[in-house]
Design an enzyme around this catalytic site. Structure first.
Site, short mmCIF file in Angstrom:
data_model
loop_
_atom_site.label_atom_id
_atom_site.label_comp_id
_atom_site.label_asym_id
_atom_site.label_seq_id
_atom_site.Cartn_x
_atom_site.Cartn_y
_atom_site.Cartn_z
CG ASP A 35 -2.18 0.91 0.88
OD1 ASP A 35 -2.10 1.74 -0.05
OD2 ASP A 35 -3.21 0.80 1.58
C1 BGC Z 1 -4.99 3.25 -0.28
C2 BGC Z 1 -5.07 2.22 -1.37
C3 BGC Z 1 -4.87 2.89 -2.71
C4 BGC Z 1 -3.54 3.62 -2.71
C5 BGC Z 1 -3.22 4.32 -4.00
C6 BGC Z 1 -3.75 4.12 -0.38
O1 BGC Z 1 -3.83 5.19 0.49
O2 BGC Z 1 -5.05 2.61 0.97
O3 BGC Z 1 -6.29 1.54 -1.33
O4 BGC Z 1 -4.94 1.95 -3.74
O5 BGC Z 1 -3.57 4.59 -1.68
O6 BGC Z 1 -4.01 5.44 -4.19
#
Ligand code: BGC
Length: 731
Positions: free
Chosen positions: A271
């Site tokens: 993540d």
């Molecule tokens: C989120 C993810 C997301 C990623 C990219 C993160 O803050 O938890 O679900 O895909 O950002 O935007």
């Protein structure tokens, strides 16, 4: 001087060598890795063998906000990723979160995953996946960052709307066809957030303490199905910790379970900002590091990509021999496999974007997901041919719900708001007016707004209140949880005032979470409309008008009070700022309500129709089975009303006696059937030993314990229509 002489000599040599030398430098045939007819594993090994250490390391971390490097020298493209999971997010700048301001990236918004789960229709999940996959492909994305299958543990989690409800069986059955639909387009799904990311408070670090039974029975099954049945090509690690290790580099979750037990051959992507340590990232299962330093958790310099844990620090340790090259090879194999499955698959289709077909798909999903919670006196449907005065009240009737919410935000080609949908469907005959009724702005006098709305309500034939939550912080929004189970902005007071002014009140809730309904007994009609995407308003109005008969069922329990939820009752949320212990274990959602005998406001699996369905008796083909066997259960369902409609027939299994505590009942089958008035169909379920098993934490394995079981068939988890019992014998 010496240098110049040398190059001059080389030049003349090559000129002398002429054509033959040039030809000799060319490979005699296409390199294996470029030959799409060769098996992927051969291509992977061939490409890997041609790569320098620097090129390998470059593939293991971001090069921009949403991409990681390819190998330009070998013609291996970069990997572009996109959120997810309800549409293709607008382009962002290379190294900033700001929108890139493209003029051609306005997408179709599909309904939120909660709404998809509420369709209880795996074919719909496949259609959803196919359509969003086409959009991702058209936009040249190799990886779609979704779907999310974290279990709905309590109604305060700000991201519940991005997930598929509280039941592991339902989430598993819905995620698999979604993945197939997306990946058919040569676009990888990146199923997220693995694992135990069930709250947004402290999500960046909280250490989840959960027993092995709950882990395997509740929190992992949808991920396991995504890997083993869905064949997902990527998985996203979660921000939080498990066993005191960050989930993005977690020995237990990633190496032992995901890549070990489940034999996952795809890529683990962190993540954004979820990586914390080079050694752990190297050894504990992470393949691509994304978002470090740039995620809002810890701001730093721009273009920090070389400083990522899996960038220079990784390269240096590899060069010093502190980390074995095998470690990077293993990551690169997985990344190359992903590339050959996606961008270097010459057979993948071209995709399509923001088409009319996709809008229609979005509309159909929204229509099938909308849940009719209550319809006393059959106030709905409202015949659009009948002239009447309709008053629409509520900010959510006019509020765009595709922007906001965090990373699932979308820039849409269009979004039909409820207000517009109601006009589209009822505008010909009805006189439609609008009152705001409540305001998000605390400076506005809400009492005055309420009074004005109530006065208008008294003059109307029917009042459609469109309220609920929204995509702002502390509502249904990433990075924060809700602070209260109540509807915000004094909506409860407003609903009471409207009801007093006019008994013909329809409360329509837009949300991805359950909310308290202290007015539930006073209001005749309640509709749960979720976040419906581009066609939200048309889908809603088509249900109100009866053009579409509602057939959605709740994918999670609505408790009466927040304290009726297990995590809240046990003070097991949000933890102490370091750990959160899931004290309720396997008793999540309806499993808890059953155990404590707490009546829900609306139960898991609940949803009404404008027609009625009669169930016949549940019939088993045999009353005994052994662990290698299976039995079938058949039940007839008849549409006993006067409209065509769809019913979700639900099968719950109960273990009558077991050496470990088990839930009273668990969902183990469901089927959506469409029936014309008077039509009858027989639905057949197969029950095998897996459906009877629990995870035995003492033996660390699934066990189907011999003994008596019951099969309950119903229209919801509480509306059980028929039961049959059978025995599981020894081998
Ligand atoms: C989120 C993810 C997301 C990623 C990219 C993160 O803050 O938890 O679900 O895909 O950002 O935007």
């Amino acid at each position: 001087m010496k240098h110049r002489l040398l190059s001059a000599t080389l030049l003349s040599l090559s000129l002398l060598g002429g054509l033959s030398a040039t030809y000799a430098a060319q490979p005699a045939h296409t390199p294996i890795y470029l030959d799409a007819n060769r098996p992927i594993e051969e291509r992977v090994e061939d490409a890997l063998s041609r790569m320098t250490l620097e090129e390998k390391v470059a593939m293991c971390h971001a090069q921009s906000k949403f991409s990681s490097a390819g190998v330009p020298r070998l013609g291996i493209p970069e990997i572009w990723m996109t959120d997810g999971p309800h549409g293709i997010r607008m382009e962002k700048l290379w190294d900033e979160w700001a929108d890139a301001q493209w003029s051609n990236d306005s997408c179709t918004a599909f309904p939120a995953l909660t709404c998809l789960a509420a369709t209880w229709n795996p074919t719909m999940a496949n259609t959803y996946g196919q359509a969003i996959g086409e959009e991702a492909r058209y936009r040249n994305k190799a990886v779609l960052l979704g779907p999310g299958v974290n279990i709905y543990r309590l109604p305060l989690n700000g991201r519940n709307f991005e997930y598929m409800g509280e039941d592991p069986f339902l989430a598993s059955k819905m995620v698999v066809p979604y993945i197939h639909g997306v990946q058919r387009n040569g676009v990888a799904t990146c199923v997220k957030h693995f694992a135990l990311n069930n709250q947004e408070i402290d999500r960046e670090f909280v250490n989840v303490i959960v027993d092995d039974r709950a882990l395997h029975e509740i929190y992992l099954p949808a991920f396991k199905a995504a890997v083993q049945e869905g064949g997902t090509w990527a998985i996203m690690g979660a921000y939080n910790r498990y066993k005191d290790q960050f989930c993005c580099h977690n020995q237990y979750l990633l190496n032992d379970i995901l890549k070990g037990d489940w034999a996952f051959d795809g890529v683990v992507i962190s993540d954004w900002g979820g990586t914390h340590n080079t050694q752990q990232a190297a050894y504990n299962g992470l393949d691509i590091e994304m978002g470090t330093w740039t995620d809002g958790l810890a701001w730093s310099w721009s273009n920090a990509y070389d400083k990522y844990f899996l960038a220079q620090p990784f390269l240096i340790q590899l060069k010093k021999g502190e980390i074995d090259e095998k470690v990077v090879d293993e990551k690169v194999r997985r990344i190359l496999r992903l590339t050959f499955r996606t961008t270097m698959n010459p057979h993948r289709p071209y995709g399509s974007f923001a088409t009319e077909e996709h809008a229609l798909t979005a509309r159909r999903i929204a229509q099938e997901g909308i849940v009719l919670l209550k319809n006393e006196g059959n106030l709905l449907p409202l015949d659009p041919k009948q002239p009447r005065k309709i008053l629409v009240v509520g900010e959510n009737a006019k509020q765009m719900m595709t922007s906001g919410g965090g990373s699932s935000e979308l820039k849409v080609k269009h979004e039909v708001l409820p207000w517009e949908g109601i006009q589209n469907y009822f505008g010909d005959q009805a006189q439609i007016s609008y009152e705001e009724g409540y305001s998000l702005n605390p400076a506005v006098n809400r009492h005055a707004l309420r009074q004005q709305a109530a006065e208008a309500a008294a003059q109307a034939d029917v009042v459609l209140f469109v309220g609920g939550l929204n995509k702002k912080d502390n509502q249904d929004c990433e990075a924060s949880d809700r602070r209260s189970y109540e509807l915000p902005y004094e909506q409860n007071e407003l609903i009471a005032a409207l009801r007093q002014a006019n008994p013909n009140l329809v409360v329509i809730l837009i949300s991805g979470n359950a909310v308290a309904m202290p007015w539930v007994d006073q209001v005749p009609t309640i509709v749960q409309a979720w976040y419906g995407g581009s066609e939200a308003g048309n889908a809603l109005a088509s249900i109100l008008a009866g053009e579409v008969n509602p057939s959605g069922k709740l994918p999670f329990t609505f408790p009466v009070r927040l304290e009726d939820n297990a995590a809240i009752a046990l003070e097991a949320y949000p933890g102490n700022g370091k750990d959160v212990e899931y004290k309720e274990g396997i008793f999540v959602g309806y499993r808890w309500h059953d155990r404590q005998k707490i009546e829900p406001l609306f139960c898991f699996g609940h949803g009404l129709s404008y027609t009625t369905f009669e169930y016949g008796p549940a019939r088993l083909n045999r009353r005994q089975m052994n662990p290698r066997d299976s039995i079938t259960l058949s039940v007839s369902v008849r549409n006993s009303g006067s409209r065509s409609g769809a019913e979700v027939v639900q099968l719950y299994l109960c273990d009558k006696k077991s050496s470990l505590p088990r839930p009273l009942k668990e969902l183990k089958g469901f089927r959506k059937v469409v029936l014309e008035p008077g039509e009858e169909q027989t639905v057949t379920f197969t029950i095998d030993a897996q459906a009877l098993s629990y995870y035995d934490d003492r033996q660390q394995t699934w066990v189907a314990e011999p003994g008596q079981f019951e099969a309950w068939v119903g229209a919801s988890s509480e509306d059980i229509r028929s039961r049959a019992s059978f025995e599981l014998t020894d081998e």
